[in-house]
Scaffold this active site. Structure first.
Site, PDB file in Angstrom:
ATOM      1  N   ARG A  19       1.000  -1.321   0.161  1.00  0.00           N
ATOM      2  CA  ARG A  19      -0.189   0.150   0.126  1.00  0.00           C
ATOM      3  C   ARG A  19       0.843   1.204   0.185  1.00  0.00           C
ATOM      4  O   ARG A  19       0.284   2.323  -0.063  1.00  0.00           O
ATOM      5  CB  ARG A  19      -0.948   0.201   1.136  1.00  0.00           C
ATOM      6  CG  ARG A  19      -2.192  -1.004   0.912  1.00  0.00           C
ATOM      7  CD  ARG A  19      -3.236  -0.782   1.932  1.00  0.00           C
ATOM      8  NE  ARG A  19      -2.993  -1.080   3.312  1.00  0.00           N
ATOM      9  CZ  ARG A  19      -3.567  -0.676   4.401  1.00  0.00           C
ATOM     10  NH1 ARG A  19      -4.483   0.402   4.196  1.00  0.00           N
ATOM     11  NH2 ARG A  19      -3.274  -1.168   5.381  1.00  0.00           N
ATOM     12  N   GLY A  84       2.703 -15.556   7.674  1.00  0.00           N
ATOM     13  CA  GLY A  84       2.129 -14.720   9.071  1.00  0.00           C
ATOM     14  C   GLY A  84       3.256 -14.461  10.072  1.00  0.00           C
ATOM     15  O   GLY A  84       4.285 -14.856   9.828  1.00  0.00           O
ATOM     16  N   TYR A 107       7.820  -4.978  15.282  1.00  0.00           N
ATOM     17  CA  TYR A 107       7.362  -4.794  13.920  1.00  0.00           C
ATOM     18  C   TYR A 107       8.416  -3.448  13.334  1.00  0.00           C
ATOM     19  O   TYR A 107       8.300  -2.635  14.056  1.00  0.00           O
ATOM     20  CB  TYR A 107       5.960  -4.299  13.662  1.00  0.00           C
ATOM     21  CG  TYR A 107       4.927  -5.227  13.890  1.00  0.00           C
ATOM     22  CD1 TYR A 107       5.288  -6.662  14.520  1.00  0.00           C
ATOM     23  CD2 TYR A 107       3.649  -5.027  13.772  1.00  0.00           C
ATOM     24  CE1 TYR A 107       4.102  -7.571  14.475  1.00  0.00           C
ATOM     25  CE2 TYR A 107       2.634  -5.991  13.954  1.00  0.00           C
ATOM     26  CZ  TYR A 107       2.809  -7.027  14.527  1.00  0.00           C
ATOM     27  OH  TYR A 107       1.982  -8.029  14.744  1.00  0.00           O
ATOM     28  N   GLY A 108       9.005  -3.691  12.195  1.00  0.00           N
ATOM     29  CA  GLY A 108       9.690  -2.730  11.794  1.00  0.00           C
ATOM     30  C   GLY A 108       8.918  -1.542  10.974  1.00  0.00           C
ATOM     31  O   GLY A 108       9.664  -0.753  10.789  1.00  0.00           O
ATOM     32  N   ASN A 230       1.198   2.202   7.005  1.00  0.00           N
ATOM     33  CA  ASN A 230       0.872   1.194   5.812  1.00  0.00           C
ATOM     34  C   ASN A 230       0.846   2.152   4.547  1.00  0.00           C
ATOM     35  O   ASN A 230       1.045   1.520   3.529  1.00  0.00           O
ATOM     36  CB  ASN A 230      -0.710   0.499   5.959  1.00  0.00           C
ATOM     37  CG  ASN A 230      -0.471  -0.285   7.179  1.00  0.00           C
ATOM     38  OD1 ASN A 230       0.409  -1.173   7.409  1.00  0.00           O
ATOM     39  ND2 ASN A 230      -0.963   0.063   8.375  1.00  0.00           N
ATOM     40  N   ARG A 319      27.600  20.504   5.960  1.00  0.00           N
ATOM     41  CA  ARG A 319      27.444  19.045   5.304  1.00  0.00           C
ATOM     42  C   ARG A 319      28.324  18.016   6.399  1.00  0.00           C
ATOM     43  O   ARG A 319      29.143  18.754   7.210  1.00  0.00           O
ATOM     44  CB  ARG A 319      27.735  18.972   4.065  1.00  0.00           C
ATOM     45  CG  ARG A 319      26.768  19.725   3.078  1.00  0.00           C
ATOM     46  CD  ARG A 319      27.330  19.742   1.491  1.00  0.00           C
ATOM     47  NE  ARG A 319      27.649  18.460   1.161  1.00  0.00           N
ATOM     48  CZ  ARG A 319      28.494  17.993   0.133  1.00  0.00           C
ATOM     49  NH1 ARG A 319      29.359  19.357  -0.411  1.00  0.00           N
ATOM     50  NH2 ARG A 319      28.843  16.900   0.055  1.00  0.00           N
ATOM     51  N   ALA A 366      34.940  36.802   1.030  1.00  0.00           N
ATOM     52  CA  ALA A 366      33.811  36.169   0.230  1.00  0.00           C
ATOM     53  C   ALA A 366      34.143  35.597  -1.033  1.00  0.00           C
ATOM     54  O   ALA A 366      35.105  35.941  -1.660  1.00  0.00           O
ATOM     55  CB  ALA A 366      33.148  37.645   0.036  1.00  0.00           C
ATOM     56  N   TYR A 373      38.497  19.043  -5.478  1.00  0.00           N
ATOM     57  CA  TYR A 373      38.385  17.719  -6.128  1.00  0.00           C
ATOM     58  C   TYR A 373      38.690  17.961  -7.511  1.00  0.00           C
ATOM     59  O   TYR A 373      38.578  19.017  -8.233  1.00  0.00           O
ATOM     60  CB  TYR A 373      36.944  17.759  -6.122  1.00  0.00           C
ATOM     61  CG  TYR A 373      36.353  16.405  -6.675  1.00  0.00           C
ATOM     62  CD1 TYR A 373      36.703  14.959  -6.392  1.00  0.00           C
ATOM     63  CD2 TYR A 373      35.246  16.372  -7.811  1.00  0.00           C
ATOM     64  CE1 TYR A 373      36.329  13.951  -7.058  1.00  0.00           C
ATOM     65  CE2 TYR A 373      34.817  15.009  -8.240  1.00  0.00           C
ATOM     66  CZ  TYR A 373      35.288  14.021  -7.928  1.00  0.00           C
ATOM     67  OH  TYR A 373      34.885  12.748  -8.456  1.00  0.00           O
TER      68      TYR A 373
HETATM   69  C1  UD1 Z   1      -0.980  -7.605  13.314  1.00  0.00           C
HETATM   70  C2  UD1 Z   1      -1.560  -8.660  14.481  1.00  0.00           C
HETATM   71  C3  UD1 Z   1      -2.675  -7.741  15.104  1.00  0.00           C
HETATM   72  C4  UD1 Z   1      -2.376  -6.677  15.456  1.00  0.00           C
HETATM   73  C5  UD1 Z   1      -1.868  -5.757  14.434  1.00  0.00           C
HETATM   74  C6  UD1 Z   1      -1.225  -4.464  14.908  1.00  0.00           C
HETATM   75  C7  UD1 Z   1      -1.129 -10.828  13.924  1.00  0.00           C
HETATM   76  C8  UD1 Z   1      -1.782 -12.306  13.453  1.00  0.00           C
HETATM   77  N1  UD1 Z   1      -1.881  -9.913  14.024  1.00  0.00           N
HETATM   78  O1  UD1 Z   1      -1.999  -7.693  12.332  1.00  0.00           O
HETATM   79  O2  UD1 Z   1      -3.260  -8.721  16.084  1.00  0.00           O
HETATM   80  O3  UD1 Z   1      -3.427  -5.737  15.893  1.00  0.00           O
HETATM   81  O4  UD1 Z   1      -0.595  -6.436  13.714  1.00  0.00           O
HETATM   82  O5  UD1 Z   1      -0.627  -3.531  13.743  1.00  0.00           O
HETATM   83  O6  UD1 Z   1       0.017 -10.974  14.460  1.00  0.00           O
HETATM   84  N2  UD1 Z   1       5.212  -9.538   8.854  1.00  0.00           N
HETATM   85  C9  UD1 Z   1       6.389 -10.332   8.182  1.00  0.00           C
HETATM   86  N3  UD1 Z   1       5.911 -11.563   7.754  1.00  0.00           N
HETATM   87  C10 UD1 Z   1       4.825 -12.285   7.827  1.00  0.00           C
HETATM   88  C11 UD1 Z   1       3.650 -11.256   8.152  1.00  0.00           C
HETATM   89  C12 UD1 Z   1       4.099 -10.171   8.648  1.00  0.00           C
HETATM   90  O7  UD1 Z   1       7.511 -10.033   8.714  1.00  0.00           O
HETATM   91  O8  UD1 Z   1       4.612 -13.369   7.100  1.00  0.00           O
HETATM   92  C13 UD1 Z   1       5.487  -8.430   9.421  1.00  0.00           C
HETATM   93  C14 UD1 Z   1       4.755  -7.204   8.654  1.00  0.00           C
HETATM   94  O9  UD1 Z   1       5.815  -6.858   7.621  1.00  0.00           O
HETATM   95  C15 UD1 Z   1       4.300  -6.384   9.645  1.00  0.00           C
HETATM   96  C16 UD1 Z   1       4.245  -7.100  10.994  1.00  0.00           C
HETATM   97  O10 UD1 Z   1       4.665  -8.383  10.823  1.00  0.00           O
HETATM   98  O11 UD1 Z   1       5.479  -5.547   9.901  1.00  0.00           O
HETATM   99  C17 UD1 Z   1       2.667  -7.205  10.908  1.00  0.00           C
HETATM  100  O12 UD1 Z   1       2.009  -7.903   9.911  1.00  0.00           O
HETATM  101  P1  UD1 Z   1       0.797  -7.612   9.126  1.00  0.00           P
HETATM  102  O13 UD1 Z   1       0.370  -8.365   8.222  1.00  0.00           O
HETATM  103  O14 UD1 Z   1       0.654  -6.185   9.123  1.00  0.00           O
HETATM  104  O15 UD1 Z   1      -0.387  -7.942  10.437  1.00  0.00           O
HETATM  105  P2  UD1 Z   1      -1.429  -7.269  10.763  1.00  0.00           P
HETATM  106  O16 UD1 Z   1      -2.612  -7.861   9.954  1.00  0.00           O
HETATM  107  O17 UD1 Z   1      -1.599  -5.818  10.755  1.00  0.00           O
HETATM  108 CA    CA Z   2      -0.262  -3.987   9.807  1.00  0.00          CA
END
Ligand code: UD1
Ligand code: CA
Length: 452
Positions: A19, A84, A107-108, A230, A319, A366, A373
């Site tokens: 997204r 997942g 989460y990143g 997102n 810089r 000035a 370089y």
């Molecule tokens: C997840 C939670 C949800 C919570 C929400 C908060 C689960 C099943 N659900 O849902 O309860 O309210 O976050 O934002 O955990 N990712 C991976 N690999 C994967 C899947 C996900 O690295 O296979 C990473 C994604 O890049 C992201 C994070 O994990 O940074 C969360 O995944 P996402 O798919 O966004 O989970 P949500 O459906 O938002």
């Molecule tokens: Ca999410």
């Protein structure tokens, strides 16, 4: 504060972030001049993790290269298919083999979780086997719901799989979870993908833990901390929230911001008490402005250090590697790169000083340019203490101008100038009597003839 138990971080950063509509992996989009994932890593660093495992997938190489610049001890593991969040954490199993402390999952794409909040999860771990970070959502939408019974957290139900009754719950899952590493990997091994998304949900470990008579609790934080990015719109809104927070912090720390809404901070900007910042100043990464220094309007700074009593701008650019010692001055339309201005040195107008050392009290006139370089190599210019560089001097590096030496205006310095000497390298001036008027008359006559 540091936890008694060692902590390992697992940062989930494998998702595509479709997204965002971007070629750049989502976790590398920036807030305050740092990738989203770096914000999460910095929050986690307050727990002094013994190991930090980053799970990469989409754009793995780019993510790994960028993040290892911020922390060269990160361990990267790849999740080739995004099946997942539980499956993602499972990728860290081998990397954490034998690790006996706690695991915290972040989460990143969730940059604002604070160190204090993570610490409160550590504290809650004293009495609970599993700790989840929750928040009361204004709009619970697609968040997982925390199903509690008194103080016990009994389960997390994903919105897609929830009953209407469960959907009415506003206490939601942030995604941050902490438990013993061994517990984590044991529970994950039991997670099934029998749900609406056919994914392995990390959230299922709560129900599994309770079924084994382990205890689980939720710690809550402000919704702003759990904000996940997102879309570009969410990124822009998060940037605005970040800047607003930095401005407030700076004002509270005793920094003068002439126009707070036009001051832009990086994630690591350090401004001392009584620093004075004019309107429309932008700080890139790695800037320190000491107490009492002044940055005037429309200046852009990155990778630099400005000491007490130094004055920069208006319209100046510092810089990486710019080091201004006490009382140094950099004026309008001046660019300084990888150069030190020693105490009281001045570069006041329209100059470029790069790969240089300018001695204490030296005055750079000035339009001075360090020609650093040659098209292939960069070379250094050294200007001695108390030297006086005439306007429009070109310093063809490598070159050294001695202490208290001078260069005449317009001089092209190609050889070192000894201490106290004057360097001149320009053609002597001659005046042609009346020639200007004559020339003008000739040209005007020519134009009249042409227009006729
Ligand atoms: C997840 C939670 C949800 C919570 C929400 C908060 C689960 C099943 N659900 O849902 O309860 O309210 O976050 O934002 O955990 N990712 C991976 N690999 C994967 C899947 C996900 O690295 O296979 C990473 C994604 O890049 C992201 C994070 O994990 O940074 C969360 O995944 P996402 O798919 O966004 O989970 P949500 O459906 O938002
Ligand atoms: Ca999410």
């Amino acid at each position: 504060m540091v936890s008694s138990k060692p902590v390992a971080l697992v940062l989930l950063a494998a998702g595509q972030g479709s997204r965002m509509n971007s070629n750049l992996p989502k976790v590398l989009h920036q807030i305050g001049a740092a990738p989203l994932a770096v914000h999460a890593l910095r929050a986690a660093s307050t727990l002094e993790p013994e190991k930090s495992v980053v799970v990469t997938g989409h754009g793995a190489e780019m993510v790994e290269t960028t993040l290892s610049k911020h922390d060269d001890e990160l361990i990267f593991v790849r999740q080739t298919e995004q099946n997942g969040t539980a499956h993602a954490v499972d990728q860290a199993r081998a990397a954490l083999d034998g690790f006996t402390g706690d695991v915290v999952v972040l989460y990143g794409d969730t940059p604002f979780v604070s160190g204090e909040t993570l610490q409160s999860m550590v504290d809650a771990r004293e009495t609970a086997d599993v700790v989840v970070l929750g928040f009361n959502a204004k709009d619970p939408g697609r968040y997982g719901r925390l199903i509690t019974n008194g103080t016990s957290l009994d389960a997390i139900v994903e919105a897609k799989d929830a009953t209407p009754e469960q959907l009415a719950v506003t206490l939601c899952n942030s995604g941050v979870v902490m438990c013993a590493a061994q517990t984590m990997f044991e529970l994950i091994a039991d997670v099934k993908n029998e749900n609406a998304s056919e994914e392995y949900y990390l959230t299922d470990i709560i129900g599994l833990a309770r079924a084994r008579d382990l205890t689980a609790v939720a710690v809550t934080c402000d919704e702003a901390e759990t904000l996940g990015i997102n879309t570009r719109r969410e990124l822009a809104a998060a940037e605005a929230a970040f800047q607003a927070r930095k401005r407030t912090e700076a004002l509270e720390d005793g920094v003068s911001l002439a126009s707070p809404e036009s001051t832009f901070f990086a994630y690591d900007t350090v401004l001392g008490r009584d620093a004075v910042i004019g309107p429309n100043v932008v700080f890139g990464p790695d800037v320190t402005v000491e107490s009492g220094a002044e940055i005037k309007a429309f200046s852009h700074l990155e990778g630099c250090h400005v000491s007490q009593g130094a004055v920069v701008g208006p319209f100046a650019r510092l810089r990486p590697g710019a080091e201004l010692e006490e009382g140094a001055k950099v004026g309008n339309f001046v660019e300084i790169k990888n150069a030190t201005l020693a105490e009281g040195a001045k570069v006041n107008h329209l100059s470029y000083v790069g790969d240089a050392h300018v001695g204490a009290g030296a005055n750079v006139g000035a339009g001075t340019i360090t020609c650093n370089y040659d098209g292939v190599f960069k070379h250094r210019t050294v200007i001695g203490a108390g030297a006086f560089i005439g306007s429009n001097t070109l310093l063809v590096a490598p070159v050294e101008v001695g202490a208290e030496a001078m260069t005449g205006s317009g001089t092209v310095v190609t050889e070192d100038v000894p201490d106290g000497d004057l360097a001149l390298s320009r053609v002597r001036q001659t005046n042609k009597t009346g020639l200007a008027r004559k020339l003008m008359q000739m040209l005007r006559a020519k134009k009249m003839k042409k227009d006729a």
